[in-house]
Design a protein around this motif. Structure first.
Motif, PDB file in Angstrom:
ATOM      1  N   GLY A  31       0.856  -1.177   0.000  1.00  0.00           N
ATOM      2  CA  GLY A  31       0.000   0.000   0.000  1.00  0.00           C
ATOM      3  C   GLY A  31       0.893   1.228   0.000  1.00  0.00           C
ATOM      4  O   GLY A  31       2.100   1.139   0.235  1.00  0.00           O
ATOM      5  N   ASN A 157      -6.203   2.227  -5.028  1.00  0.00           N
ATOM      6  CA  ASN A 157      -5.610   0.903  -4.954  1.00  0.00           C
ATOM      7  C   ASN A 157      -6.739  -0.083  -4.677  1.00  0.00           C
ATOM      8  O   ASN A 157      -7.562   0.167  -3.801  1.00  0.00           O
ATOM      9  CB  ASN A 157      -4.592   0.884  -3.809  1.00  0.00           C
ATOM     10  CG  ASN A 157      -3.661  -0.307  -3.851  1.00  0.00           C
ATOM     11  OD1 ASN A 157      -3.790  -1.186  -4.693  1.00  0.00           O
ATOM     12  ND2 ASN A 157      -2.730  -0.338  -2.909  1.00  0.00           N
ATOM     13  N   ARG A 177      -0.330  -2.878  -8.380  1.00  0.00           N
ATOM     14  CA  ARG A 177      -0.713  -1.902  -7.362  1.00  0.00           C
ATOM     15  C   ARG A 177       0.250  -0.706  -7.372  1.00  0.00           C
ATOM     16  O   ARG A 177      -0.172   0.439  -7.237  1.00  0.00           O
ATOM     17  CB  ARG A 177      -0.747  -2.554  -5.983  1.00  0.00           C
ATOM     18  CG  ARG A 177      -1.856  -3.591  -5.796  1.00  0.00           C
ATOM     19  CD  ARG A 177      -1.848  -4.095  -4.362  1.00  0.00           C
ATOM     20  NE  ARG A 177      -2.791  -5.171  -4.112  1.00  0.00           N
ATOM     21  CZ  ARG A 177      -4.087  -5.003  -3.833  1.00  0.00           C
ATOM     22  NH1 ARG A 177      -4.589  -3.785  -3.815  1.00  0.00           N
ATOM     23  NH2 ARG A 177      -4.868  -6.029  -3.591  1.00  0.00           N
ATOM     24  N   TYR A 181      -0.410   3.590  -8.133  1.00  0.00           N
ATOM     25  CA  TYR A 181       0.131   4.695  -7.335  1.00  0.00           C
ATOM     26  C   TYR A 181       1.032   5.592  -8.195  1.00  0.00           C
ATOM     27  O   TYR A 181       0.931   6.833  -8.141  1.00  0.00           O
ATOM     28  CB  TYR A 181       0.923   4.127  -6.163  1.00  0.00           C
ATOM     29  CG  TYR A 181       1.628   5.168  -5.337  1.00  0.00           C
ATOM     30  CD1 TYR A 181       0.937   5.951  -4.410  1.00  0.00           C
ATOM     31  CD2 TYR A 181       3.001   5.375  -5.467  1.00  0.00           C
ATOM     32  CE1 TYR A 181       1.573   6.912  -3.660  1.00  0.00           C
ATOM     33  CE2 TYR A 181       3.657   6.328  -4.717  1.00  0.00           C
ATOM     34  CZ  TYR A 181       2.943   7.091  -3.808  1.00  0.00           C
ATOM     35  OH  TYR A 181       3.588   8.048  -3.061  1.00  0.00           O
ATOM     36  N   ASP A 193      -5.637   4.342  -0.777  1.00  0.00           N
ATOM     37  CA  ASP A 193      -5.260   2.942  -0.613  1.00  0.00           C
ATOM     38  C   ASP A 193      -6.409   2.189   0.048  1.00  0.00           C
ATOM     39  O   ASP A 193      -6.557   2.202   1.268  1.00  0.00           O
ATOM     40  CB  ASP A 193      -3.989   2.842   0.231  1.00  0.00           C
ATOM     41  CG  ASP A 193      -3.532   1.405   0.416  1.00  0.00           C
ATOM     42  OD1 ASP A 193      -4.100   0.519  -0.261  1.00  0.00           O
ATOM     43  OD2 ASP A 193      -2.628   1.165   1.226  1.00  0.00           O
TER      44      ASP A 193
END
Length: 224
Positions: A31, A157, A177, A181, A193
């Motif tokens: 994350g 995300n 992922r 970002y 996230d």
């Protein structure tokens, strides 16, 4: 100060008191810190792209069948929800090209009609997509197409789900992922996230009716 409807106040109270049950999941893997570049202004129009978590899963008399509906209630905005079950960035690519296909209906959409655009999906790119390479291509295409809207775009995300039968390998999932970002940073989008969101679930990813309220409250608190 925004005036909530009685229904919204009741929902907030229930969500705060009930909280998230133990079956909620948290994914500590890759994350990133949230990037909140805007606030959602009451009275504006907001478009939502996404998958089954964002789709209207619960059809109720009040129409509050998705976390999007609750978010619209709390934020006092007009929401257009074109998320559909099973959708991927391949479909988002079609959306940003000006078309929505939902419930068998093809609808022309104009992104310029909306003050903000939420992109809340990607789970199905990780689970259930045969062509992993195309997923990355479609993600980049979608983000580039939205780049002119800058901080009016909120890209998320994907929600975490505990499933070992992913079509992407763990390494590919991490890269995917990260790519979400990186696109947010590159084009000046807000980034959320969703792997950190806690909510009641009826399975490994899909929210219960209460879970929809909990998602909406967490999202609202980020953008109020």
């Amino acid at each position: 100060m925004k005036k909530f409807s009685l229904l919204a106040l009741v929902a907030i109270t229930i969500a705060m008191v009930t909280g998230c049950k133990p079956e909620c999941y948290y994914d500590p893997i890759n994350g990133h810190p949230d990037i909140i570049k805007t606030k959602i202004v009451p009275g504006t129009r907001v478009l939502f792209l996404g998958d089954s978590v964002t789709d209207e899963m619960y059809h109720t008399k009040t129409g509050l069948g998705s976390w999007v509906n609750w978010f619209a209630e709390y934020a006092d905005i007009t929401a257009k929800n074109i998320a559909i079950c099973g959708s991927t960035y391949s479909l988002y690519r079609l959306n940003v090209d000006g078309f929505s296909i939902k419930k068998g209906i093809i609808e022309k959409i104009n992104l310029d009609d909306y003050d903000y655009i939420f992109v809340a999906g990607g789970v199905n790119n990780i689970h259930g997509v045969d062509d992993v390479t195309t997923s990355f291509i479609d993600l980049d295409y979608t983000c580039k197409a939205l780049s002119k809207y800058g901080d009016k775009v909120i890209i998320c995300n994907p929600f975490y789900f505990n499933d070992k039968s992913n079509d992407m390998t763990q390494t590919e999932t991490t890269y995917f992922r990260d790519a979400i970002y990186e696109n947010a940073v590159k084009y000046g989008f807000s980034y959320v996230d969703l792997t950190k969101f806690q909510y009641e679930r009826k399975d490994e990813i899909h929210p219960t009716a209460l879970g929809c309220i909990q998602i909406a409250l967490q999202m609202y608190n980020l953008f109020k």
